[in-house]
Design a protein around this motif. Structure first.
Motif, PDB file in Angstrom:
ATOM      1  N   THR A 100      -7.479  -0.015   5.586  1.00 56.27           N
ATOM      2  CA  THR A 100      -8.245   0.124   4.650  1.00 56.27           C
ATOM      3  C   THR A 100      -7.255   1.398   3.380  1.00 56.27           C
ATOM      4  O   THR A 100      -6.928   0.858   2.221  1.00 56.27           O
ATOM      5  CB  THR A 100      -9.021   2.107   4.451  1.00 56.27           C
ATOM      6  OG1 THR A 100     -10.129   1.255   5.193  1.00 56.27           O
ATOM      7  CG2 THR A 100      -9.657   2.217   3.089  1.00 56.27           C
ATOM      8  N   MET A 101      -5.881   2.030   4.265  1.00 55.85           N
ATOM      9  CA  MET A 101      -4.950   2.350   3.404  1.00 55.85           C
ATOM     10  C   MET A 101      -3.337   1.649   3.241  1.00 55.85           C
ATOM     11  O   MET A 101      -3.327   1.223   1.706  1.00 55.85           O
ATOM     12  CB  MET A 101      -4.007   3.380   4.437  1.00 55.85           C
ATOM     13  CG  MET A 101      -3.170   4.099   3.770  1.00 55.85           C
ATOM     14  SD  MET A 101      -2.184   5.478   4.916  1.00 55.85           S
ATOM     15  CE  MET A 101      -1.425   4.698   6.196  1.00 55.85           C
ATOM     16  N   VAL A 102      -3.522   0.500   4.044  1.00 57.63           N
ATOM     17  CA  VAL A 102      -2.282  -0.948   3.851  1.00 57.63           C
ATOM     18  C   VAL A 102      -3.295  -1.453   2.844  1.00 57.63           C
ATOM     19  O   VAL A 102      -2.611  -1.779   1.951  1.00 57.63           O
ATOM     20  CB  VAL A 102      -2.569  -1.365   4.943  1.00 57.63           C
ATOM     21  CG1 VAL A 102      -1.678  -2.279   4.989  1.00 57.63           C
ATOM     22  CG2 VAL A 102      -1.502  -0.595   5.999  1.00 57.63           C
ATOM     23  N   GLY A 103      -4.103  -1.719   2.417  1.00 58.67           N
ATOM     24  CA  GLY A 103      -5.192  -2.611   1.601  1.00 58.67           C
ATOM     25  C   GLY A 103      -4.556  -1.902   0.141  1.00 58.67           C
ATOM     26  O   GLY A 103      -5.148  -2.347  -0.738  1.00 58.67           O
ATOM     27  N   ARG A 104      -5.482  -0.728  -0.106  1.00 64.42           N
ATOM     28  CA  ARG A 104      -4.673   0.070  -0.928  1.00 64.42           C
ATOM     29  C   ARG A 104      -4.059  -0.371  -2.019  1.00 64.42           C
ATOM     30  O   ARG A 104      -3.361  -0.559  -2.558  1.00 64.42           O
ATOM     31  CB  ARG A 104      -5.410   1.181  -1.368  1.00 64.42           C
ATOM     32  CG  ARG A 104      -5.175   2.658  -2.036  1.00 64.42           C
ATOM     33  CD  ARG A 104      -5.965   3.946  -1.954  1.00 64.42           C
ATOM     34  NE  ARG A 104      -5.411   4.338  -1.159  1.00 64.42           N
ATOM     35  CZ  ARG A 104      -5.278   4.550  -0.134  1.00 64.42           C
ATOM     36  NH1 ARG A 104      -6.796   4.438   0.780  1.00 64.42           N
ATOM     37  NH2 ARG A 104      -4.252   5.739   0.506  1.00 64.42           N
ATOM     38  N   TYR A 105      -2.593  -0.297  -0.783  1.00 64.25           N
ATOM     39  CA  TYR A 105      -1.458   0.046  -1.417  1.00 64.25           C
ATOM     40  C   TYR A 105      -0.436  -2.065  -1.894  1.00 64.25           C
ATOM     41  O   TYR A 105      -0.177  -1.370  -2.625  1.00 64.25           O
ATOM     42  CB  TYR A 105      -0.285   0.702  -0.266  1.00 64.25           C
ATOM     43  CG  TYR A 105      -0.303   2.107  -0.608  1.00 64.25           C
ATOM     44  CD1 TYR A 105       0.379   2.627  -1.149  1.00 64.25           C
ATOM     45  CD2 TYR A 105      -0.658   2.664   0.873  1.00 64.25           C
ATOM     46  CE1 TYR A 105       0.621   4.209  -1.607  1.00 64.25           C
ATOM     47  CE2 TYR A 105      -0.695   4.212   0.310  1.00 64.25           C
ATOM     48  CZ  TYR A 105       0.221   5.048  -0.248  1.00 64.25           C
ATOM     49  OH  TYR A 105      -0.456   6.642  -0.471  1.00 64.25           O
ATOM     50  N   LEU A 106      -1.093  -2.753  -0.789  1.00 64.95           N
ATOM     51  CA  LEU A 106      -0.632  -3.684  -0.672  1.00 64.95           C
ATOM     52  C   LEU A 106      -1.012  -4.512  -2.369  1.00 64.95           C
ATOM     53  O   LEU A 106      -0.622  -4.969  -3.003  1.00 64.95           O
ATOM     54  CB  LEU A 106      -1.222  -4.449   0.192  1.00 64.95           C
ATOM     55  CG  LEU A 106      -0.593  -5.818   0.121  1.00 64.95           C
ATOM     56  CD1 LEU A 106       0.954  -5.860  -0.137  1.00 64.95           C
ATOM     57  CD2 LEU A 106      -1.189  -7.106   0.951  1.00 64.95           C
ATOM     58  N   LEU A 107      -2.240  -4.033  -2.140  1.00 64.16           N
ATOM     59  CA  LEU A 107      -3.100  -4.446  -3.222  1.00 64.16           C
ATOM     60  C   LEU A 107      -2.869  -3.855  -4.840  1.00 64.16           C
ATOM     61  O   LEU A 107      -3.043  -3.828  -6.001  1.00 64.16           O
ATOM     62  CB  LEU A 107      -4.270  -4.310  -3.352  1.00 64.16           C
ATOM     63  CG  LEU A 107      -4.962  -4.556  -2.494  1.00 64.16           C
ATOM     64  CD1 LEU A 107      -6.732  -5.118  -2.318  1.00 64.16           C
ATOM     65  CD2 LEU A 107      -4.760  -6.844  -2.875  1.00 64.16           C
ATOM     66  N   GLY A 108      -2.078  -2.914  -4.389  1.00 65.29           N
ATOM     67  CA  GLY A 108      -0.938  -1.551  -5.807  1.00 65.29           C
ATOM     68  C   GLY A 108      -0.416  -2.178  -6.176  1.00 65.29           C
ATOM     69  O   GLY A 108       0.246  -2.131  -7.407  1.00 65.29           O
ATOM     70  N   ALA A 109       0.384  -2.301  -5.112  1.00 65.05           N
ATOM     71  CA  ALA A 109       2.199  -3.183  -6.069  1.00 65.05           C
ATOM     72  C   ALA A 109       1.904  -4.717  -6.322  1.00 65.05           C
ATOM     73  O   ALA A 109       2.695  -4.908  -7.277  1.00 65.05           O
ATOM     74  CB  ALA A 109       2.027  -3.409  -4.027  1.00 65.05           C
ATOM     75  N   VAL A 110       1.136  -5.446  -6.282  1.00 64.73           N
ATOM     76  CA  VAL A 110       0.301  -6.645  -6.767  1.00 64.73           C
ATOM     77  C   VAL A 110       0.205  -6.365  -8.460  1.00 64.73           C
ATOM     78  O   VAL A 110       0.617  -7.398  -9.152  1.00 64.73           O
ATOM     79  CB  VAL A 110      -0.944  -7.179  -5.768  1.00 64.73           C
ATOM     80  CG1 VAL A 110      -0.697  -8.282  -6.567  1.00 64.73           C
ATOM     81  CG2 VAL A 110      -0.479  -8.359  -4.995  1.00 64.73           C
ATOM     82  N   GLY A 111      -1.005  -5.416  -8.494  1.00 66.72           N
ATOM     83  CA  GLY A 111      -0.806  -4.648 -10.322  1.00 66.72           C
ATOM     84  C   GLY A 111       0.516  -4.035 -10.471  1.00 66.72           C
ATOM     85  O   GLY A 111       1.097  -4.702 -11.888  1.00 66.72           O
ATOM     86  N   THR A 112       1.335  -3.443  -9.791  1.00 65.04           N
ATOM     87  CA  THR A 112       2.211  -2.809 -10.542  1.00 65.04           C
ATOM     88  C   THR A 112       3.648  -3.813 -10.776  1.00 65.04           C
ATOM     89  O   THR A 112       3.539  -3.960 -11.888  1.00 65.04           O
ATOM     90  CB  THR A 112       3.412  -1.852  -9.590  1.00 65.04           C
ATOM     91  OG1 THR A 112       2.263  -0.411  -9.277  1.00 65.04           O
ATOM     92  CG2 THR A 112       4.609  -1.309 -10.170  1.00 65.04           C
ATOM     93  N   VAL A 113       3.693  -4.870 -10.043  1.00 70.63           N
ATOM     94  CA  VAL A 113       4.042  -5.966 -10.639  1.00 70.63           C
ATOM     95  C   VAL A 113       4.177  -6.360 -11.352  1.00 70.63           C
ATOM     96  O   VAL A 113       4.994  -7.667 -11.823  1.00 70.63           O
ATOM     97  CB  VAL A 113       5.056  -6.561  -8.731  1.00 70.63           C
ATOM     98  CG1 VAL A 113       5.846  -7.901  -9.739  1.00 70.63           C
ATOM     99  CG2 VAL A 113       5.458  -5.870  -7.720  1.00 70.63           C
ATOM    100  N   LEU A 114       3.156  -7.890 -11.021  1.00 74.71           N
ATOM    101  CA  LEU A 114       2.351  -8.608 -11.988  1.00 74.71           C
ATOM    102  C   LEU A 114       2.194  -7.740 -13.446  1.00 74.71           C
ATOM    103  O   LEU A 114       1.462  -8.816 -14.114  1.00 74.71           O
ATOM    104  CB  LEU A 114       1.653  -9.340 -11.326  1.00 74.71           C
ATOM    105  CG  LEU A 114       1.956  -9.316 -10.301  1.00 74.71           C
ATOM    106  CD1 LEU A 114       0.746 -11.496  -9.192  1.00 74.71           C
ATOM    107  CD2 LEU A 114       2.999 -10.527 -10.296  1.00 74.71           C
ATOM    108  N   GLY A 115       1.878  -6.743 -13.352  1.00 71.91           N
ATOM    109  CA  GLY A 115       0.846  -6.080 -14.483  1.00 71.91           C
ATOM    110  C   GLY A 115      -0.471  -6.279 -15.184  1.00 71.91           C
ATOM    111  O   GLY A 115      -1.515  -6.447 -14.582  1.00 71.91           O
TER     112      GLY A 115
END
Length: 403
Positions: A100-115
Protein backbone atom coordinates in the motif's frame (compact mmCIF):
# COMPACT_ATOMS: atom_id res chain seq x y z
CA UNK A 1 -7.03 -8.77 -16.47
CA UNK A 2 -7.01 -5.03 -17.17
CA UNK A 3 -10.47 -3.46 -17.41
CA UNK A 4 -11.81 -2.34 -20.78
CA UNK A 5 -11.88 1.27 -19.59
CA UNK A 6 -8.23 1.25 -18.44
CA UNK A 7 -6.67 -0.66 -21.34
CA UNK A 8 -6.81 2.16 -23.94
CA UNK A 9 -5.53 4.67 -21.38
CA UNK A 10 -2.53 2.47 -20.53
CA UNK A 11 -1.84 1.90 -24.21
CA UNK A 12 -1.89 5.66 -24.86
CA UNK A 13 0.20 6.68 -21.83
CA UNK A 14 2.73 3.83 -21.61
CA UNK A 15 5.15 5.45 -24.12
CA UNK A 16 5.18 8.67 -22.07
CA UNK A 17 5.69 6.79 -18.81
CA UNK A 18 8.47 4.77 -20.41
CA UNK A 19 10.16 7.92 -21.71
CA UNK A 20 10.20 9.44 -18.22
CA UNK A 21 10.76 6.21 -16.31
CA UNK A 22 14.20 7.14 -15.02
CA UNK A 23 12.92 10.43 -13.61
CA UNK A 24 9.81 8.79 -12.15
CA UNK A 25 12.00 6.14 -10.53
CA UNK A 26 14.23 8.76 -8.95
CA UNK A 27 11.33 10.74 -7.50
CA UNK A 28 9.62 7.58 -6.23
CA UNK A 29 12.72 6.15 -4.63
CA UNK A 30 14.05 9.38 -3.11
CA UNK A 31 10.67 10.48 -1.73
CA UNK A 32 9.76 7.11 -0.22
CA UNK A 33 13.14 6.56 1.43
CA UNK A 34 13.44 10.19 2.46
CA UNK A 35 10.16 9.98 4.36
CA UNK A 36 10.68 6.39 5.56
CA UNK A 37 14.40 5.99 6.34
CA UNK A 38 13.75 2.66 8.07
CA UNK A 39 13.29 1.16 4.58
CA UNK A 40 16.95 1.84 3.82
CA UNK A 41 17.69 -1.48 5.53
CA UNK A 42 16.02 -3.32 2.63
CA UNK A 43 18.27 -1.84 -0.04
CA UNK A 44 21.93 -2.25 -0.88
CA UNK A 45 23.79 0.93 0.01
CA UNK A 46 26.32 0.23 -2.70
CA UNK A 47 23.54 0.06 -5.29
CA UNK A 48 22.02 3.23 -3.84
CA UNK A 49 25.33 5.04 -4.19
CA UNK A 50 25.72 4.07 -7.84
CA UNK A 51 22.05 4.75 -8.66
CA UNK A 52 21.56 1.32 -10.26
CA UNK A 53 18.66 0.38 -7.98
CA UNK A 54 16.29 3.27 -8.60
CA UNK A 55 14.53 1.98 -11.70
CA UNK A 56 13.85 -1.47 -10.27
CA UNK A 57 10.22 -1.58 -9.14
CA UNK A 58 8.91 1.13 -11.46
CA UNK A 59 10.49 -0.70 -14.40
CA UNK A 60 8.76 -3.92 -13.36
CA UNK A 61 5.36 -2.19 -13.13
CA UNK A 62 5.86 -0.60 -16.56
CA UNK A 63 6.82 -4.00 -17.99
CA UNK A 64 3.67 -5.48 -16.46
CA UNK A 65 1.56 -2.73 -18.03
CA UNK A 66 3.10 -3.57 -21.41
CA UNK A 67 2.35 -7.24 -20.78
CA UNK A 68 -1.31 -6.48 -19.97
CA UNK A 69 -1.87 -4.68 -23.27
CA UNK A 70 0.01 -7.28 -25.30
CA UNK A 71 3.07 -5.13 -25.93
CA UNK A 72 5.49 -6.74 -23.47
CA UNK A 73 6.81 -10.15 -22.41
CA UNK A 74 4.50 -13.10 -23.08
CA UNK A 75 2.77 -15.03 -20.31
CA UNK A 76 5.47 -17.62 -19.70
CA UNK A 77 8.23 -15.01 -19.60
CA UNK A 78 6.30 -12.75 -17.27
CA UNK A 79 5.52 -15.65 -14.94
CA UNK A 80 9.29 -16.03 -14.64
CA UNK A 81 9.59 -12.34 -13.73
CA UNK A 82 6.84 -12.62 -11.12
CA UNK A 83 8.37 -15.76 -9.63
CA UNK A 84 11.81 -14.21 -9.33
CA UNK A 85 10.49 -11.03 -7.70
CA UNK A 86 8.25 -13.00 -5.32
CA UNK A 87 11.12 -15.24 -4.24
CA UNK A 88 13.31 -12.19 -3.60
CA UNK A 89 10.57 -10.40 -1.67
CA UNK A 90 10.16 -13.41 0.60
CA UNK A 91 13.90 -13.53 1.16
CA UNK A 92 13.75 -9.88 2.26
CA UNK A 93 10.75 -10.45 4.52
CA UNK A 94 8.45 -8.16 2.52
CA UNK A 95 4.90 -8.20 3.92
CA UNK A 96 1.57 -7.52 2.11
CA UNK A 97 0.86 -4.27 3.98
CA UNK A 98 4.00 -2.68 2.52
CA UNK A 99 2.48 -2.73 -0.96
CA UNK A 100 0.00 0.00 0.00
CA UNK A 101 2.75 2.44 0.92
CA UNK A 102 4.85 1.59 -2.12
CA UNK A 103 1.88 2.08 -4.43
CA UNK A 104 1.13 5.47 -2.95
CA UNK A 105 4.67 6.73 -3.49
CA UNK A 106 5.03 5.19 -6.95
CA UNK A 107 1.80 6.66 -8.31
CA UNK A 108 2.60 9.93 -6.58
CA UNK A 109 5.90 10.04 -8.46
CA UNK A 110 4.09 9.52 -11.77
CA UNK A 111 1.86 12.52 -10.96
CA UNK A 112 4.81 14.66 -9.88
CA UNK A 113 6.79 14.00 -13.05
CA UNK A 114 3.99 14.07 -15.62
CA UNK A 115 1.96 16.83 -13.98
CA UNK A 116 -1.35 17.82 -15.57
CA UNK A 117 -1.10 14.93 -18.03
CA UNK A 118 -2.12 12.64 -15.16
CA UNK A 119 -5.88 13.15 -15.19
CA UNK A 120 -8.10 11.29 -12.71
CA UNK A 121 -8.77 8.66 -15.40
CA UNK A 122 -5.04 8.18 -16.08
CA UNK A 123 -4.30 7.93 -12.36
CA UNK A 124 -7.06 5.35 -11.91
CA UNK A 125 -5.80 3.25 -14.83
CA UNK A 126 -2.23 3.13 -13.50
CA UNK A 127 -3.52 2.43 -9.99
CA UNK A 128 -5.34 -0.58 -11.47
CA UNK A 129 -2.15 -1.80 -13.15
CA UNK A 130 -0.19 -1.48 -9.93
CA UNK A 131 -2.73 -3.39 -7.84
CA UNK A 132 -3.12 -6.15 -10.42
CA UNK A 133 0.65 -6.58 -10.25
CA UNK A 134 0.72 -6.34 -6.45
CA UNK A 135 -2.07 -8.89 -6.09
CA UNK A 136 -0.16 -11.43 -8.17
CA UNK A 137 2.94 -10.91 -6.07
CA UNK A 138 1.13 -10.97 -2.74
CA UNK A 139 -0.63 -14.22 -3.62
CA UNK A 140 2.53 -15.94 -4.78
CA UNK A 141 4.53 -14.67 -1.81
CA UNK A 142 1.92 -16.01 0.62
CA UNK A 143 2.31 -19.47 -0.92
CA UNK A 144 6.12 -19.28 -0.82
CA UNK A 145 6.09 -18.21 2.83
CA UNK A 146 3.74 -21.08 3.67
CA UNK A 147 5.99 -23.60 1.90
CA UNK A 148 8.94 -22.24 3.89
CA UNK A 149 7.04 -22.53 7.17
CA UNK A 150 7.06 -18.79 7.88
CA UNK A 151 3.28 -18.16 8.00
CA UNK A 152 3.38 -14.77 9.71
CA UNK A 153 6.12 -15.72 12.15
CA UNK A 154 9.51 -14.02 12.39
CA UNK A 155 11.15 -14.82 9.03
CA UNK A 156 14.65 -14.77 10.53
CA UNK A 157 16.58 -17.50 12.30
CA UNK A 158 19.88 -17.31 14.16
CA UNK A 159 22.83 -19.44 13.04
CA UNK A 160 26.24 -20.04 14.56
CA UNK A 161 29.32 -19.83 12.34
CA UNK A 162 30.93 -23.26 12.63
CA UNK A 163 33.87 -22.45 10.37
CA UNK A 164 35.21 -19.79 8.03
CA UNK A 165 37.28 -21.02 5.10
CA UNK A 166 39.29 -19.03 2.56
CA UNK A 167 38.29 -20.29 -0.88
CA UNK A 168 40.18 -17.89 -3.16
CA UNK A 169 41.44 -14.33 -3.25
CA UNK A 170 38.61 -12.19 -1.80
CA UNK A 171 36.31 -15.20 -1.34
CA UNK A 172 35.48 -17.01 1.89
CA UNK A 173 32.92 -19.65 2.89
CA UNK A 174 30.92 -19.70 6.12
CA UNK A 175 29.55 -23.00 7.39
CA UNK A 176 26.49 -22.29 9.53
CA UNK A 177 24.48 -24.33 12.03
CA UNK A 178 21.13 -23.32 13.58
CA UNK A 179 21.79 -21.81 17.01
CA UNK A 180 18.53 -23.21 18.39
CA UNK A 181 19.67 -26.80 17.89
CA UNK A 182 16.81 -27.64 15.54
CA UNK A 183 17.57 -29.08 12.09
CA UNK A 184 18.73 -26.83 9.32
CA UNK A 185 16.05 -26.26 6.69
CA UNK A 186 15.93 -28.44 3.63
CA UNK A 187 16.37 -26.59 0.36
CA UNK A 188 16.69 -27.05 -3.37
CA UNK A 189 20.25 -26.75 -4.72
CA UNK A 190 20.55 -23.40 -6.49
CA UNK A 191 18.60 -21.47 -3.85
CA UNK A 192 19.91 -18.63 -1.68
CA UNK A 193 19.44 -17.14 1.78
CA UNK A 194 19.33 -13.54 2.96
CA UNK A 195 21.85 -12.58 5.63
CA UNK A 196 20.70 -9.84 8.01
CA UNK A 197 23.85 -8.08 9.15
CA UNK A 198 24.08 -5.47 11.92
CA UNK A 199 26.72 -2.97 10.82
CA UNK A 200 28.34 -1.11 13.74
CA UNK A 201 26.97 2.43 13.73
CA UNK A 202 25.15 1.93 10.42
CA UNK A 203 22.09 -0.20 11.18
CA UNK A 204 20.91 -3.36 9.48
CA UNK A 205 21.65 -4.41 5.90
CA UNK A 206 20.31 -7.40 3.97
CA UNK A 207 22.19 -9.36 1.33
CA UNK A 208 21.42 -12.55 -0.58
CA UNK A 209 24.03 -15.30 -0.92
CA UNK A 210 23.58 -18.57 -2.77
CA UNK A 211 23.95 -21.76 -0.76
CA UNK A 212 27.15 -23.24 -2.14
CA UNK A 213 26.72 -26.84 -1.00
CA UNK A 214 23.88 -29.34 -1.29
CA UNK A 215 21.86 -30.17 1.85
CA UNK A 216 24.09 -32.31 4.07
CA UNK A 217 25.18 -32.66 7.68
CA UNK A 218 22.61 -30.30 9.18
CA UNK A 219 24.51 -27.16 8.12
CA UNK A 220 24.29 -24.45 5.46
CA UNK A 221 27.24 -23.00 3.55
CA UNK A 222 27.47 -19.61 1.88
CA UNK A 223 30.47 -18.35 -0.09
CA UNK A 224 30.99 -14.59 -0.07
CA UNK A 225 33.09 -12.60 -2.53
CA UNK A 226 34.39 -9.32 -1.13
CA UNK A 227 33.05 -6.54 -3.33
CA UNK A 228 35.72 -4.01 -4.27
CA UNK A 229 34.48 -0.67 -5.55
CA UNK A 230 35.78 0.45 -8.94
CA UNK A 231 35.53 3.70 -10.86
CA UNK A 232 34.57 5.60 -7.71
CA UNK A 233 31.93 3.14 -6.53
CA UNK A 234 32.09 2.20 -2.83
CA UNK A 235 33.26 -1.15 -1.54
CA UNK A 236 30.58 -3.62 -0.49
CA UNK A 237 29.82 -2.81 3.13
CA UNK A 238 28.25 -6.17 3.98
CA UNK A 239 30.78 -8.37 2.21
CA UNK A 240 33.58 -6.32 3.78
CA UNK A 241 32.06 -6.73 7.24
CA UNK A 242 31.67 -10.47 6.81
CA UNK A 243 35.27 -10.84 5.61
CA UNK A 244 36.82 -8.63 8.28
CA UNK A 245 34.75 -9.15 11.39
CA UNK A 246 32.79 -12.42 11.37
CA UNK A 247 34.61 -15.43 12.81
CA UNK A 248 33.85 -18.99 13.93
CA UNK A 249 31.59 -18.85 16.98
CA UNK A 250 29.84 -15.66 15.90
CA UNK A 251 26.14 -15.60 15.06
CA UNK A 252 24.31 -14.46 11.94
CA UNK A 253 20.61 -14.07 11.19
CA UNK A 254 19.41 -15.81 8.03
CA UNK A 255 16.17 -16.14 6.14
CA UNK A 256 14.79 -19.43 4.96
CA UNK A 257 16.18 -20.58 1.59
CA UNK A 258 14.43 -19.13 -1.48
CA UNK A 259 14.96 -18.87 -5.23
CA UNK A 260 13.90 -20.60 -8.43
CA UNK A 261 17.25 -21.58 -10.00
CA UNK A 262 16.55 -25.23 -9.22
CA UNK A 263 16.66 -28.48 -11.15
CA UNK A 264 13.50 -29.11 -13.13
CA UNK A 265 14.34 -32.50 -14.64
CA UNK A 266 16.13 -35.54 -13.25
CA UNK A 267 18.00 -37.18 -16.07
CA UNK A 268 18.78 -34.73 -18.87
CA UNK A 269 22.42 -33.69 -19.37
CA UNK A 270 23.39 -30.55 -17.45
CA UNK A 271 25.45 -27.59 -18.63
CA UNK A 272 26.46 -25.34 -15.71
CA UNK A 273 27.97 -22.00 -16.79
CA UNK A 274 29.18 -19.39 -14.29
CA UNK A 275 31.44 -16.41 -13.85
CA UNK A 276 33.06 -15.13 -10.66
CA UNK A 277 31.11 -15.87 -7.51
CA UNK A 278 28.26 -17.05 -9.76
CA UNK A 279 29.83 -20.46 -9.30
CA UNK A 280 28.14 -20.79 -5.90
CA UNK A 281 24.71 -22.12 -6.97
CA UNK A 282 26.46 -24.31 -9.55
CA UNK A 283 28.52 -25.87 -6.78
CA UNK A 284 25.38 -26.78 -4.83
CA UNK A 285 23.71 -28.20 -7.94
CA UNK A 286 26.79 -30.25 -8.86
CA UNK A 287 27.17 -31.51 -5.28
CA UNK A 288 23.52 -32.63 -5.29
CA UNK A 289 23.83 -34.39 -8.65
CA UNK A 290 27.02 -36.16 -7.55
CA UNK A 291 25.27 -37.42 -4.40
CA UNK A 292 21.96 -38.42 -5.99
CA UNK A 293 22.35 -38.80 -9.76
CA UNK A 294 25.92 -40.02 -10.35
CA UNK A 295 25.14 -41.34 -13.84
CA UNK A 296 23.97 -37.93 -15.07
CA UNK A 297 26.11 -36.23 -17.72
CA UNK A 298 27.40 -32.81 -16.55
CA UNK A 299 29.61 -30.13 -18.10
CA UNK A 300 30.74 -27.25 -15.87
CA UNK A 301 32.10 -24.07 -17.47
CA UNK A 302 33.53 -21.19 -15.44
CA UNK A 303 35.06 -17.78 -16.22
CA UNK A 304 37.17 -15.87 -13.73
CA UNK A 305 39.99 -13.34 -13.51
CA UNK A 306 42.69 -15.90 -12.70
CA UNK A 307 43.11 -19.28 -10.98
CA UNK A 308 43.78 -17.66 -7.60
CA UNK A 309 40.44 -15.80 -7.80
CA UNK A 310 38.44 -18.90 -8.75
CA UNK A 311 36.31 -19.90 -5.73
CA UNK A 312 35.27 -23.51 -5.04
CA UNK A 313 37.45 -24.85 -7.85
CA UNK A 314 38.64 -27.80 -5.75
CA UNK A 315 35.09 -28.59 -4.65
CA UNK A 316 33.79 -28.58 -8.22
CA UNK A 317 36.54 -30.94 -9.29
CA UNK A 318 35.81 -33.25 -6.35
CA UNK A 319 32.08 -33.32 -7.00
CA UNK A 320 32.65 -34.03 -10.67
CA UNK A 321 34.98 -36.91 -9.88
CA UNK A 322 32.01 -38.79 -8.43
CA UNK A 323 30.11 -38.62 -11.73
CA UNK A 324 30.30 -41.13 -14.52
CA UNK A 325 30.50 -38.36 -17.14
CA UNK A 326 31.92 -34.94 -16.19
CA UNK A 327 33.76 -32.24 -18.09
CA UNK A 328 35.20 -29.14 -16.42
CA UNK A 329 36.23 -26.08 -18.47
CA UNK A 330 37.79 -22.77 -17.33
CA UNK A 331 38.40 -19.40 -18.95
CA UNK A 332 40.66 -16.88 -17.19
CA UNK A 333 41.17 -13.25 -18.21
CA UNK A 334 44.15 -11.27 -16.98
CA UNK A 335 43.99 -8.33 -19.37
CA UNK A 336 46.41 -5.68 -18.17
CA UNK A 337 44.49 -2.98 -20.04
CA UNK A 338 41.39 -3.71 -17.94
CA UNK A 339 42.74 -4.45 -14.48
CA UNK A 340 39.52 -3.50 -12.66
CA UNK A 341 36.98 -4.86 -15.12
CA UNK A 342 35.85 -8.46 -15.12
CA UNK A 343 33.86 -9.32 -18.22
CA UNK A 344 33.75 -13.10 -17.97
CA UNK A 345 34.72 -13.85 -21.55
CA UNK A 346 34.26 -17.40 -22.75
CA UNK A 347 34.05 -18.93 -26.22
CA UNK A 348 30.67 -20.65 -26.39
CA UNK A 349 31.66 -22.32 -29.67
CA UNK A 350 34.15 -24.46 -27.73
CA UNK A 351 31.61 -25.71 -25.17
CA UNK A 352 30.22 -29.20 -25.85
CA UNK A 353 26.43 -28.82 -25.90
CA UNK A 354 24.30 -31.95 -25.75
CA UNK A 355 21.12 -31.61 -27.87
CA UNK A 356 18.94 -32.18 -24.78
CA UNK A 357 21.05 -30.26 -22.25
CA UNK A 358 19.43 -28.18 -19.53
CA UNK A 359 21.54 -25.02 -19.11
CA UNK A 360 22.06 -23.05 -15.88
CA UNK A 361 23.71 -19.61 -15.85
CA UNK A 362 24.90 -17.37 -13.04
CA UNK A 363 27.18 -14.36 -13.23
CA UNK A 364 27.19 -10.70 -14.27
CA UNK A 365 24.26 -9.79 -16.55
CA UNK A 366 26.49 -8.88 -19.56
CA UNK A 367 28.22 -12.25 -19.23
CA UNK A 368 24.91 -14.12 -19.25
CA UNK A 369 23.61 -12.10 -22.19
CA UNK A 370 26.72 -12.94 -24.19
CA UNK A 371 26.57 -16.63 -23.27
CA UNK A 372 22.88 -16.82 -24.09
CA UNK A 373 23.49 -15.25 -27.50
CA UNK A 374 26.25 -17.78 -28.19
CA UNK A 375 24.04 -20.69 -27.13
CA UNK A 376 21.23 -19.41 -29.33
CA UNK A 377 23.55 -19.44 -32.31
CA UNK A 378 24.11 -23.10 -31.56
CA UNK A 379 20.41 -23.88 -31.42
CA UNK A 380 19.74 -23.86 -27.66
CA UNK A 381 16.20 -22.56 -27.04
CA UNK A 382 15.31 -20.11 -24.27
CA UNK A 383 13.17 -22.63 -22.42
CA UNK A 384 16.27 -24.77 -21.84
CA UNK A 385 18.24 -21.89 -20.24
CA UNK A 386 17.76 -21.06 -16.54
CA UNK A 387 19.62 -18.25 -14.80
CA UNK A 388 20.09 -16.31 -11.58
CA UNK A 389 20.62 -12.56 -11.32
CA UNK A 390 21.47 -10.64 -8.16
CA UNK A 391 21.25 -6.88 -7.73
CA UNK A 392 18.79 -4.47 -9.33
CA UNK A 393 18.75 -6.35 -12.64
CA UNK A 394 16.47 -8.95 -11.05
CA UNK A 395 13.55 -6.53 -11.12
CA UNK A 396 13.85 -5.68 -14.78
CA UNK A 397 12.91 -7.90 -17.67
CA UNK A 398 14.86 -11.17 -17.52
CA UNK A 399 18.18 -11.54 -19.24
CA UNK A 400 16.87 -13.79 -22.07
CA UNK A 401 14.52 -11.01 -23.24
CA UNK A 402 17.22 -8.35 -23.43
CA UNK A 403 18.11 -7.14 -26.89
Amino acid sequence: MLSSSSAPIIEATLPVVGEHLETISGVFYDTMLGENPDLLNLFSRSAQATGEQKSALSGAVAAYAAHLIGAGPDGAVFEHIVERIAQRHCALGIRPEQYTMVGRYLLGAVGTVLGDAVTPAVAAAWDEVYWLFAARLIGREARIFAEAGVNGADPWRTYTVISKVTEAHDAVSFVLSPADGRPAPDFHPGQYVTVDVALPGAGQQLRQYSLSQAPAGGTLRITVRRVRGINGAPDGVVSGHLHEHVRAGDELRLSQPYGDLTLTRDHTPLLLISAGVGVTPMAAILDHVARNQPTREVTAVHADRSPDRHPLRTDMTGYGARLRSFRNMYWYEQAAEEPDTFLGRIDTDLIPVHPDAEVYLCGPAPFMQAVRAGLHRRGVADERIRYEVFGSEQWRRPVPVAA
